[in-house]
Design an enzyme around this catalytic site. Structure first.
Site, PDB file in Angstrom:
ATOM      1  N   LYS A 118       0.745  -0.611  -0.280  1.00 42.05           N
ATOM      2  CA  LYS A 118       0.152   0.143   0.074  1.00 42.05           C
ATOM      3  C   LYS A 118       1.213   1.055   0.279  1.00 42.05           C
ATOM      4  CE  LYS A 118      -3.704  -2.560   2.245  1.00 42.05           C
ATOM      5  NZ  LYS A 118      -4.441  -3.046   3.329  1.00 42.05           N
ATOM      6  N   GLN A 130      -4.760  -1.570   9.721  1.00 40.10           N
ATOM      7  CA  GLN A 130      -3.564  -3.039   9.131  1.00 40.10           C
ATOM      8  C   GLN A 130      -5.807  -3.621   9.879  1.00 40.10           C
ATOM      9  OE1 GLN A 130      -3.647  -3.597   6.064  1.00 40.10           O
ATOM     10  NE2 GLN A 130      -3.956  -6.232   6.138  1.00 40.10           N
ATOM     11  N   ASP A 145     -11.303   2.995   3.902  1.00 38.98           N
ATOM     12  CA  ASP A 145     -11.151   1.466   3.855  1.00 38.98           C
ATOM     13  C   ASP A 145     -13.104   1.616   3.612  1.00 38.98           C
ATOM     14  OD1 ASP A 145      -9.215  -0.759   3.417  1.00 38.98           O
ATOM     15  OD2 ASP A 145      -9.047  -0.222   5.644  1.00 38.98           O
TER      16      ASP A 145
HETATM   17  N1  GUN Z   1      -7.530  -7.663   6.615  1.00 44.27           N
HETATM   18  C1  GUN Z   1      -7.309  -7.601   4.735  1.00 44.27           C
HETATM   19  N2  GUN Z   1      -8.142  -6.986   3.936  1.00 44.27           N
HETATM   20  C2  GUN Z   1      -8.690  -5.500   4.590  1.00 44.27           C
HETATM   21  C3  GUN Z   1      -8.557  -4.810   4.042  1.00 44.27           C
HETATM   22  O1  GUN Z   1      -9.323  -4.036   2.989  1.00 44.27           O
HETATM   23  N3  GUN Z   1      -7.598  -3.164   5.293  1.00 44.27           N
HETATM   24  C4  GUN Z   1      -7.890  -2.816   6.455  1.00 44.27           C
HETATM   25  N4  GUN Z   1      -6.983  -2.616   6.975  1.00 44.27           N
HETATM   26  N5  GUN Z   1      -7.164  -4.850   6.784  1.00 44.27           N
HETATM   27  C5  GUN Z   1      -7.426  -5.369   5.612  1.00 44.27           C
END
Ligand code: GUN
Length: 294
Positions: A54, A98, A121
């Site tokens: 990311k 995350q 998100d």
């Molecule tokens: N963990 C697995 N997929 C995601 C996601 O799309 N966003 C976040 N913040 N954590 C995750």
């Protein structure tokens, strides 16, 4: 006849090109630089890879990025204080915490503390609520990526028998919701299956579009699908390591036995994964534009 391979890598690449141009224009015309902060608590290797990707993609697109790597024993209070600080930071338009978080931290409490206008998100209840109502909002990245893949690959969803395997907050629930909306890549007839579904195969056999997010390697096999099905495999399972220590990945779909029956299928890796990160970037650009009143 083999299935058409729906390449997330290729689709993500073209969306990233569009975003790169948009980010450059925002800077040039409006002096706006979209900013994203990623927050990782603990040292889960998979999460480290995701957060790293990311951050890297942000840089490639010209998005300002900050990253916090916090120790596993970080208190909920300290994490909430950091989220609050990021809510107030005008350079940051998107905040990503995350998941999963360590057990001693209340995940909902942290997600609810993020300013909904910075919730790139799409996990805050305000955005989830708007999504269900069909209002403009940040869509969660993986389901959003699936919609883009279906649309850009010319898959007709209107009236299609769509079966979703899995009911997580991140994938199953939102994709089922989005695909019943009156919109492009919507208007589908959706069935959601989960661990308590009595006869999974009965449902998967009926699917024109099958979306699989169960977290079990090679869960869906060729005998479970009908000829011509479009398969979207959301699974990313680490099933071993190469001699050089690189993770060997498998999807939730047994690609080899399903590909001969499917009309189209996403591979793992190179399917949904690259789309998720790309939609995060898209949401961050959208957040920056909204903050600037554009
Ligand atoms: N963990 C697995 N997929 C995601 C996601 O799309 N966003 C976040 N913040 N954590 C995750």
């Amino acid at each position: 006849m083999g299935a058409k391979i729906i390449s997330g890598t290729e689709t993500a690449k073209s969306i990233r090109e569009e975003l790169k141009t948009e980010v450059a224009e925002l800077k040039e015309k409006h002096n706006v630089v979209p900013g994203l902060v990623t927050i990782l608590v603990g040292a889960d290797p998979a999460s480290q890879v995701y957060v790293g990707a990311k951050e890297k993609t942000s840089k490639v697109l010209g998005i300002y990025s900050e990253r916090y790597d916090l120790p596993e024993d970080t208190s909920e209070e300290d994490l909430l204080a950091l989220v609050e600080k990021c809510n107030k930071n005008e350079k940051l338009h998107g905040i990503l915490v995350q998941l999963p978080l360590p057990k001693h931290i209340n995940e909902a409490k942290v997600l609810y503390a993020i300013d909904p206008d910075k919730d790139v998100d799409g996990f805050h209840p305000v955005n989830v609520g708007k999504m269900v109502l069909g209002e403009q909002c940040f869509l969660p990245c993986t389901p959003h990526g699936i919609l883009e893949l279906l649309e850009r690959s010319g898959v007709e969803t209107s009236g299609a028998e769509t079966v979703v395997l899995g009911r997580s907050n991140i994938v199953g629930k939102p994709i089922a919701n989005l695909m019943i909306q009156k919109r492009a890549s919507g208007n589908a007839t959706v069935t959601v299956c989960h661990t308590r579904t009595a006869d999974m195969k009965f449902h998967t056999k009926r699917a024109d579009i099958l979306i699989v997010a169960v977290g079990v390697p090679k869960f869906v096999t060729g005998d479970m699908v009908k000829e011509g099905v479009v398969v979207i495999d959301v699974g990313v399972n680490r099933i071993g390591k190469t001699d050089t220590g690189k993770a060997i990945l498998a999807g939730d779909v047994d690609f080899d036995s399903v590909k001969d029956k499917a009309s189209a299928i996403t591979p793992v890796p190179g399917g949904v994964g690259p789309m998720t990160i790309t939609m995060l970037m898209k949401n961050t650009v959208q957040a920056a534009k909204q903050a600037a009143g554009l």
